[in-house]
Design a protein around this motif. Structure first.
Motif, PDB file in Angstrom:
ATOM      1  N   LEU A  94       0.853  -1.182   0.000  1.00 48.08           N
ATOM      2  CA  LEU A  94       0.000   0.000   0.000  1.00 48.08           C
ATOM      3  C   LEU A  94       0.888   1.231   0.000  1.00 48.08           C
ATOM      4  O   LEU A  94       2.085   1.162   0.317  1.00 48.08           O
ATOM      5  N   ALA A  95       0.303   2.336  -0.358  1.00 46.51           N
ATOM      6  CA  ALA A  95       1.000   3.617  -0.279  1.00 46.51           C
ATOM      7  C   ALA A  95       0.436   4.376   0.908  1.00 46.51           C
ATOM      8  O   ALA A  95      -0.781   4.443   1.096  1.00 46.51           O
ATOM      9  N   ARG A  96       1.329   4.951   1.698  1.00 46.88           N
ATOM     10  CA  ARG A  96       0.925   5.658   2.920  1.00 46.88           C
ATOM     11  C   ARG A  96       1.491   7.061   2.919  1.00 46.88           C
ATOM     12  O   ARG A  96       2.691   7.275   2.732  1.00 46.88           O
ATOM     13  N   SER A  97       0.632   8.019   3.109  1.00 46.69           N
ATOM     14  CA  SER A  97       1.024   9.427   3.133  1.00 46.69           C
ATOM     15  C   SER A  97       1.922   9.724   4.328  1.00 46.69           C
ATOM     16  O   SER A  97       1.770   9.116   5.392  1.00 46.69           O
ATOM     17  N   PRO A  98       2.837  10.684   4.192  1.00 45.66           N
ATOM     18  CA  PRO A  98       3.661  11.091   5.343  1.00 45.66           C
ATOM     19  C   PRO A  98       2.848  11.663   6.493  1.00 45.66           C
ATOM     20  O   PRO A  98       3.357  11.753   7.602  1.00 45.66           O
ATOM     21  N   ARG A  99       1.595  12.063   6.237  1.00 48.00           N
ATOM     22  CA  ARG A  99       0.783  12.622   7.322  1.00 48.00           C
ATOM     23  C   ARG A  99       0.017  11.560   8.094  1.00 48.00           C
ATOM     24  O   ARG A  99      -0.663  11.887   9.081  1.00 48.00           O
ATOM     25  N   LEU A 100       0.115  10.287   7.669  1.00 47.73           N
ATOM     26  CA  LEU A 100      -0.716   9.248   8.257  1.00 47.73           C
ATOM     27  C   LEU A 100       0.106   8.286   9.094  1.00 47.73           C
ATOM     28  O   LEU A 100       1.105   7.731   8.638  1.00 47.73           O
TER      29      LEU A 100
ATOM     30  N   ASP B 216      -8.311  -7.456   4.233  1.00 47.80           N
ATOM     31  CA  ASP B 216      -9.734  -7.743   4.396  1.00 47.80           C
ATOM     32  C   ASP B 216     -10.459  -6.717   5.257  1.00 47.80           C
ATOM     33  O   ASP B 216     -11.672  -6.579   5.173  1.00 47.80           O
ATOM     34  N   GLU B 217      -9.727  -6.054   6.129  1.00 47.94           N
ATOM     35  CA  GLU B 217     -10.340  -5.010   6.935  1.00 47.94           C
ATOM     36  C   GLU B 217      -9.288  -3.972   7.277  1.00 47.94           C
ATOM     37  O   GLU B 217      -8.147  -4.294   7.583  1.00 47.94           O
ATOM     38  N   MET B 218      -9.680  -2.708   7.184  1.00 45.39           N
ATOM     39  CA  MET B 218      -8.778  -1.623   7.558  1.00 45.39           C
ATOM     40  C   MET B 218      -9.447  -0.844   8.685  1.00 45.39           C
ATOM     41  O   MET B 218     -10.402  -0.098   8.456  1.00 45.39           O
ATOM     42  N   ARG B 219      -8.949  -1.069   9.885  1.00 48.64           N
ATOM     43  CA  ARG B 219      -9.565  -0.457  11.057  1.00 48.64           C
ATOM     44  C   ARG B 219      -9.175   1.012  11.139  1.00 48.64           C
ATOM     45  O   ARG B 219      -8.030   1.360  11.420  1.00 48.64           O
ATOM     46  N   LEU B 220     -10.153   1.866  10.926  1.00 47.00           N
ATOM     47  CA  LEU B 220      -9.887   3.300  10.922  1.00 47.00           C
ATOM     48  C   LEU B 220      -9.439   3.782  12.291  1.00 47.00           C
ATOM     49  O   LEU B 220      -8.704   4.774  12.392  1.00 47.00           O
ATOM     50  N   ALA B 221      -9.872   3.087  13.355  1.00 49.77           N
ATOM     51  CA  ALA B 221      -9.474   3.486  14.700  1.00 49.77           C
ATOM     52  C   ALA B 221      -7.986   3.285  14.943  1.00 49.77           C
ATOM     53  O   ALA B 221      -7.441   3.807  15.919  1.00 49.77           O
ATOM     54  N   GLU B 222      -7.306   2.550  14.075  1.00 50.30           N
ATOM     55  CA  GLU B 222      -5.865   2.370  14.192  1.00 50.30           C
ATOM     56  C   GLU B 222      -5.093   3.412  13.388  1.00 50.30           C
ATOM     57  O   GLU B 222      -3.865   3.365  13.326  1.00 50.30           O
ATOM     58  N   MET B 223      -5.801   4.361  12.798  1.00 51.34           N
ATOM     59  CA  MET B 223      -5.169   5.411  12.008  1.00 51.34           C
ATOM     60  C   MET B 223      -5.223   6.726  12.766  1.00 51.34           C
ATOM     61  O   MET B 223      -6.192   7.028  13.471  1.00 51.34           O
ATOM     62  N   ALA B 224      -4.155   7.502  12.622  1.00 54.03           N
ATOM     63  CA  ALA B 224      -4.091   8.810  13.280  1.00 54.03           C
ATOM     64  C   ALA B 224      -3.226   9.734  12.443  1.00 54.03           C
ATOM     65  O   ALA B 224      -2.323   9.286  11.728  1.00 54.03           O
ATOM     66  N   PRO B 225      -3.478  11.042  12.541  1.00 54.78           N
ATOM     67  CA  PRO B 225      -2.604  11.985  11.833  1.00 54.78           C
ATOM     68  C   PRO B 225      -1.281  12.130  12.570  1.00 54.78           C
ATOM     69  O   PRO B 225      -1.217  12.021  13.801  1.00 54.78           O
ATOM     70  N   ILE B 226      -0.208  12.350  11.825  1.00 53.73           N
ATOM     71  CA  ILE B 226       1.093  12.634  12.414  1.00 53.73           C
ATOM     72  C   ILE B 226       1.174  14.142  12.660  1.00 53.73           C
ATOM     73  O   ILE B 226       1.001  14.927  11.721  1.00 53.73           O
ATOM     74  N   PRO B 227       1.389  14.555  13.880  1.00 52.86           N
ATOM     75  CA  PRO B 227       1.470  15.999  14.143  1.00 52.86           C
ATOM     76  C   PRO B 227       2.514  16.657  13.263  1.00 52.86           C
ATOM     77  O   PRO B 227       3.666  16.215  13.182  1.00 52.86           O
ATOM     78  N   GLY B 228       2.093  17.699  12.575  1.00 57.68           N
ATOM     79  CA  GLY B 228       3.004  18.423  11.707  1.00 57.68           C
ATOM     80  C   GLY B 228       3.171  17.823  10.336  1.00 57.68           C
ATOM     81  O   GLY B 228       3.834  18.417   9.484  1.00 57.68           O
ATOM     82  N   GLY B 229       2.579  16.631  10.112  1.00 57.48           N
ATOM     83  CA  GLY B 229       2.686  16.002   8.801  1.00 57.48           C
ATOM     84  C   GLY B 229       1.890  16.773   7.772  1.00 57.48           C
ATOM     85  O   GLY B 229       0.891  17.403   8.071  1.00 57.48           O
ATOM     86  N   ARG B 230       2.333  16.719   6.521  1.00 59.45           N
ATOM     87  CA  ARG B 230       1.660  17.437   5.444  1.00 59.45           C
ATOM     88  C   ARG B 230       1.265  16.466   4.354  1.00 59.45           C
ATOM     89  O   ARG B 230       1.938  15.458   4.142  1.00 59.45           O
ATOM     90  N   PRO B 231       0.167  16.757   3.627  1.00 64.12           N
ATOM     91  CA  PRO B 231      -0.230  15.891   2.522  1.00 64.12           C
ATOM     92  C   PRO B 231       0.755  15.977   1.374  1.00 64.12           C
ATOM     93  O   PRO B 231       1.471  16.959   1.252  1.00 64.12           O
TER      94      PRO B 231
END
Length: 529
Positions: free
Chosen positions: A498-504, A514-529
């Motif tokens: 997968l490709a993952r943004s530097p902000r994620l 099969d499942e991507m738990r959104l609760a396991e995702m968070a923004p990186i403080p100061g990260g930019r898109p």
């Protein structure tokens, strides 16, 4: 904290693993983000409280009892709806979720104690009656739920509610892994139709369906009444693109935070993340149709698969040759098995031998595969079809979308379909091979084309075992299947990219496909898109 031997499983506080990355990695991510912006990419401004995901195709439905469909499960599971328990993809332990504990209280009965204070997103309390409704609808109902065929087959469950937060589930025969099977049943509100599938479900999860613009995007919104810890992102914005290079570019250019289903050549570069996705690819051979009903032809097909060449040239070496339906780490995986060798000459001899005996080997074979099932699937199909032709078999390739391909993969199969080979990709997320065996190897399995009563009896005996005896018996099934059934020509145990943004902040695992738990995702403080 599994419970296969009937011991009670205690509750623990609800915590979602966020798997934070080290500060050095966060700093590198920030530098990558600045570099991307400096390159003048067409970066779209990202709302800090929204995670943007681009997936391979639009979910055909959000019906939770069809969450075994990958394109449905990656959105629904543990996001909109939740099960009684969920398996930790790293440890294999079955952990409490909507149930706080469970125990085998009789040979054929398991008793679950449910979490108090939980409500569905429409305000309805989650209790034993609601849980019984959801299980009955998915497993005993008549609406054709995937989870029924995928996990339970023809088994009906008896349900009782001796207390407001106590659910008893009974099976016709003792089932040592019933809690594991029930972890595939998502809980839905009692207001859900028991006679029809729904497009937008009501669950207990951390998100609810916000807007769904068919063909364009799907937005989930944070559930304000969620019983657990609030997820970091207020909303999740899903889009879908069938071209993997486009999906990768959307992350590289800052238009998305995560893209799935990529290959090493799709352009994610430093933002690409490889992970074990628990999937096994194989050809299912429609073994009840001539000439595929002849064991020699089925064996010839397996001999025509250059597994090492496919992995080296088309998977960039990022996979393992497969000799069975489940990967290492699943109970029942047999480490002693080796794939058949790549031997087109031997395949041709088998085809010629069958022809001499009157088998109609010149009958054209349909070769069916789903577009976007995995990266470079078209090239894999073409490579195998070429080798089949070298062995004297004629194939016609048919690439289909998810819905059409599923009609050939799941019972009842289309009438008059003729002999066909079907590319499948199976991910065993339960950690126990019975989930794979029941649907793919039983003679009447939900996704099985053929079998024998004798092999079905071996399955019954294996699944009655527990502990080391279970591992041994299930492993022997995989050893015997190619000799007595040979319904599958296995290809590879896969890895995902997968490709993952530097902000994620998100770490994929073996369940991510099969499942991507959104609760396991968070923004990186100061990260930019």
């Amino acid at each position: 904290m599994t419970s296969a031997e009937g011991r009670a499983v205690p509750s623990r506080p609800r915590t979602r693993s966020t798997r934070r990355r080290p500060l050095a990695v966060v700093a590198l991510a920030a530098l990558l983000a600045l570099a991307t912006a400096a390159c003048g990419g067409a970066a779209a401004s990202a709302a800090p409280d929204t995670v943007r995901l681009v997936i391979t195709d639009e979910p055909p439905t959000l019906e939770p009892c069809d969450a075994s469909l990958t394109s449905t499960g990656v959105v629904v599971r543990s996001n909109i709806t939740e099960p009684l328990a969920e398996r930790d993809p790293e440890t294999g332990d079955l952990e409490p979720l909507l149930a706080t504990s469970w125990a085998q209280t009789a040979p054929t009965t398991w008793t679950f104690e449910l979490r108090p204070g939980v409500t569905f997103s429409d305000g309805t309390p989650f209790d034993a009656a609601a849980a019984a409704f959801a299980v009955d609808r998915a497993v005993n109902g008549t609406i054709g739920c995937d989870v029924e065929g995928y996990v339970f087959g023809d088994t009906d469950l008896q349900l009782a509610t001796p207390g407001p937060l106590t659910l008893q589930v009974s099976t016709p025969e003792p089932d040592p892994i019933l809690p594991l099977k029930l972890s595939f049943v998502e809980m839905v509100a009692p207001s859900t139709s028991p006679t029809e599938k729904v497009r937008e479900p009501v669950g207990t999860g951390p998100y609810t369906v916000g807007t769904w613009d068919a063909g364009t995007r799907l937005v989930l919104e944070r559930n304000p009444t969620y019983w657990g810890e609030a997820p970091a992102f207020a909303r999740a914005d899903y889009q879908w693109r069938d071209d993997p290079t486009v999906r990768a570019a959307m992350v590289v250019n800052g238009e998305a935070d995560l893209a799935t289903g990529l290959g090493p050549e799709d352009g994610a570069d430093e933002l690409g993340v490889s992970f074990p996705n628990n999937e096994t690819t194989a050809l299912r051979i429609q073994a009840d149709q001539p000439p595929l009903d002849d064991m020699r032809i089925r064996r010839a097909i397996s001999l025509c698969i250059d597994r090492n060449g496919i992995i080296r040239a088309l998977f960039n070496g990022d996979a393992q040759p497969a000799a069975q339906l489940v990967p290492d780490g699943v109970v029942g995986f047999n480490p002693a098995l080796d794939p058949l060798p790549f031997d087109v000459d031997q395949a041709r001899r088998l085809v010629d031998e069958a022809r001499a005996d009157g088998v109609p080997v010149d009958t054209p074979l349909r070769f069916i595969a789903r577009t976007g099932m995995f990266p470079r699937i078209e090239q894999v199909v073409q490579a195998i079809a070429y080798q089949l032709g070298e062995a004297g078999l004629t194939t016609g390739i048919e690439m289909m979308d998810t819905a059409e391909q599923n009609s050939y993969q799941q019972r009842p199969f289309p009438e008059g379909a003729g002999p066909y080979l079907l590319m499948i990709q199976h991910g065993n997320q339960s950690g126990d091979a019975s989930n794979s065996v029941d649907q793919y190897l039983r003679s009447e399995g939900y996704q099985s084309s053929w079998g024998t009563p004798e092999f079905d009896a071996l399955i019954d005996r294996a699944e009655a075992q527990a502990g080391d005896a279970r591992q041994e018996a299930l492993g022997q099934l995989f050893a015997q299947e190619p000799e007595s059934i040979h319904q599958y020509a296995y290809i590879a145990h896969m890895r995902g990219i997968l490709a993952r943004s530097p902000r994620l902040d998100y770490e994929p695992n073996s369940a991510t496909g099969d499942e991507m738990r959104l609760a396991e995702m968070a923004p990186i403080p100061g990260g930019r898109p």
